[in-house]
Scaffold this active site. Structure first.
Site, short mmCIF file in Angstrom:
data_model
loop_
_atom_site.label_atom_id
_atom_site.label_comp_id
_atom_site.label_asym_id
_atom_site.label_seq_id
_atom_site.Cartn_x
_atom_site.Cartn_y
_atom_site.Cartn_z
N LEU A 129 0.86 -1.18 0.00
CA LEU A 129 0.00 0.00 0.00
C LEU A 129 0.90 1.23 0.00
O LEU A 129 1.98 1.21 0.59
CB LEU A 129 -0.90 0.03 1.25
CG LEU A 129 -1.92 -1.10 1.41
CD1 LEU A 129 -2.67 -0.93 2.73
CD2 LEU A 129 -2.89 -1.15 0.25
N ASP A 130 0.46 2.29 -0.64
CA ASP A 130 1.21 3.54 -0.58
C ASP A 130 1.36 3.99 0.87
O ASP A 130 0.54 3.66 1.73
CB ASP A 130 0.50 4.64 -1.37
CG ASP A 130 0.45 4.37 -2.87
OD1 ASP A 130 1.30 3.59 -3.34
OD2 ASP A 130 -0.43 4.93 -3.53
N LYS A 131 2.38 4.78 1.12
CA LYS A 131 2.64 5.28 2.47
C LYS A 131 1.39 5.87 3.09
O LYS A 131 1.06 5.60 4.25
CB LYS A 131 3.75 6.33 2.42
CG LYS A 131 3.98 7.06 3.73
CD LYS A 131 5.02 8.16 3.58
CE LYS A 131 5.18 8.95 4.88
NZ LYS A 131 6.17 10.05 4.74
N THR A 162 -1.80 5.48 2.25
CA THR A 162 -3.02 4.68 2.15
C THR A 162 -3.09 3.77 3.37
O THR A 162 -2.11 3.12 3.74
CB THR A 162 -3.02 3.83 0.87
OG1 THR A 162 -2.98 4.69 -0.27
CG2 THR A 162 -4.26 2.95 0.79
N ARG A 186 -5.61 5.78 -7.67
CA ARG A 186 -5.38 7.23 -7.73
C ARG A 186 -5.36 7.72 -9.18
O ARG A 186 -5.96 8.75 -9.50
CB ARG A 186 -4.07 7.57 -7.01
CG ARG A 186 -4.08 7.19 -5.54
CD ARG A 186 -2.69 7.17 -4.92
NE ARG A 186 -2.08 8.51 -4.93
CZ ARG A 186 -0.83 8.73 -4.58
NH1 ARG A 186 -0.04 7.71 -4.22
NH2 ARG A 186 -0.35 9.96 -4.60
#
Length: 342
Positions: free
Chosen positions: A162-164, A166, A267
């Site tokens: 997961l993105d930082k 998210t 996104r």
């Protein structure tokens, strides 16, 4: 560098390795014997598979600096094709990267744990894997502290990221065999991943839309991803289902179901629909009502257990900042009707 990371390569029969330390401990020599599985691959790839705590670019620099030997001869080209049985030696210098794969105790929200897997509810702001600018304090560091045995698993068992900024659910493998099974399930699209997102602009048109658009590096900004035309640009196919959960004057609340797992997929796809995520300034969003990170939460994770084949379904309600934004817009999350089993 006195401590080996213990992290092995992600290919089951890649390279057998051992460390030989210099008495000064200022330099580490790692001896590698190329396996049959790596016969014919590039030298830089062989090195990065054997030493995943280092970036490929860093290992290429070592090759260029003459710090890698192949059968006792200096290997000058990263593109050199190695052969089964080749004896490789890397001279490693202490760097932030080399020290990134170390245990660091941290509070982890473990939703489920058995002898085979962990399911983690990751908070926003936590980086998943060490990278430039974040060589420590990552989820990987926390996993190594939580379960020392996981150090023998590639990437500490992390099979998806997961993105930082998210939040939400991730599954982690606790053994090599389980990791291989989970990676296969994700590649076969047998793992269901659903997200909640809050986006700008009132939703119009059908309540459910499918975005089937390839994603690659944005040619105008290499730090971003973008929808690309595969006939003229490099990229990978990407598909996301988007379902409207609620509308407000200032934006919309949606559920996103991944069919693929490309970098920044939701996104990018939401921005391509004209609905950038709230606070996602990289893709056209703006900060709203105190939301300081992209309004994206991995709410549901479903898969067959990699060992028992038992159906596993996990749900994690959105965190406080997400709920606060919904409330400010007169919206709410109703797990009974909005987190459907798709």
């Amino acid at each position: 560098m006195k401590q080996s990371t213990g992290i092995i390569s992600s290919d089951s029969a890649m390279i057998d390795s051992e460390e030989v330390e210099d008495a000064t401990a200022e330099v580490e020599w790692r001896k590698l014997s190329v396996s049959v599985a790596l016969h014919g691959v590039r030298l830089d790839r062989a090195l990065v598979e054997a030493a995943p705590e280092f970036s490929r670019s860093y290992l290429q620099q070592l090759i260029e600096a003459g710090l890698v030997t192949v059968n006792a001869q200096i290997g000058r080209k990263a593109s050199h094709k190695v052969k089964a049985g080749d004896a490789l030696v890397i001279e490693l210098r202490p760097t932030p990267q080399s020290q990134a794969f170390t245990p660091q105790a941290m509070a982890l929200n473990v939703v489920f744990q058995d002898e085979h897997i962990l399911v983690i509810n990751k908070p926003a702001g936590l980086v998943v894997h060490p990278a430039p600018g974040n060589w420590s304090g990552t989820l990987l560091n926390g996993l190594l502290a939580h379960d020392p045995a996981i150090s023998s698993v590639p990437r500490a068992g992390i099979v998806h990221r997961l993105d930082k900024d998210t939040s939400g659910l991730m599954v982690v493998a606790r053994s090599r065999l389980v990791m291989d099974a989970l990676v296969h399930s994700i590649a076969a699209r047998d793992v269901s991943r659903q997200y909640l997102a809050i986006a700008h602009r009132l939703w119009t048109g059908p309540a459910s839309k499918t975005v089937d658009a390839a994603i690659g590096r944005d040619p105008r900004n290499r730090l971003r991803m973008a929808v690309v035309d595969l006939d003229s640009q490099a990229g990978k196919s990407a598909k996301t289902d988007v379902v409207l959960l609620g509308n407000a004057d200032r934006g919309c609340f949606v559920r996103c179901i991944l069919h693929t797992g490309r970098t920044h997929q939701i996104r990018v796809h939401m921005a391509s629909l004209g609905h950038p995520l709230v606070a996602d300034v990289v893709y056209g969003g703006t900060y709203v009502e105190g939301m300081q990170r992209q309004a994206l939460h991995a709410v549901r994770l479903a898969f067959a257990h990699p060992v028992t084949a038992q159906p596993m379904v996990f749900e994690a309600p959105p965190p406080e900042d997400f709920e606060a934004l919904l409330a400010a817009w007169g919206l709410r999350y109703n797990p009974g009707s909005q987190a459907k089993n798709l």
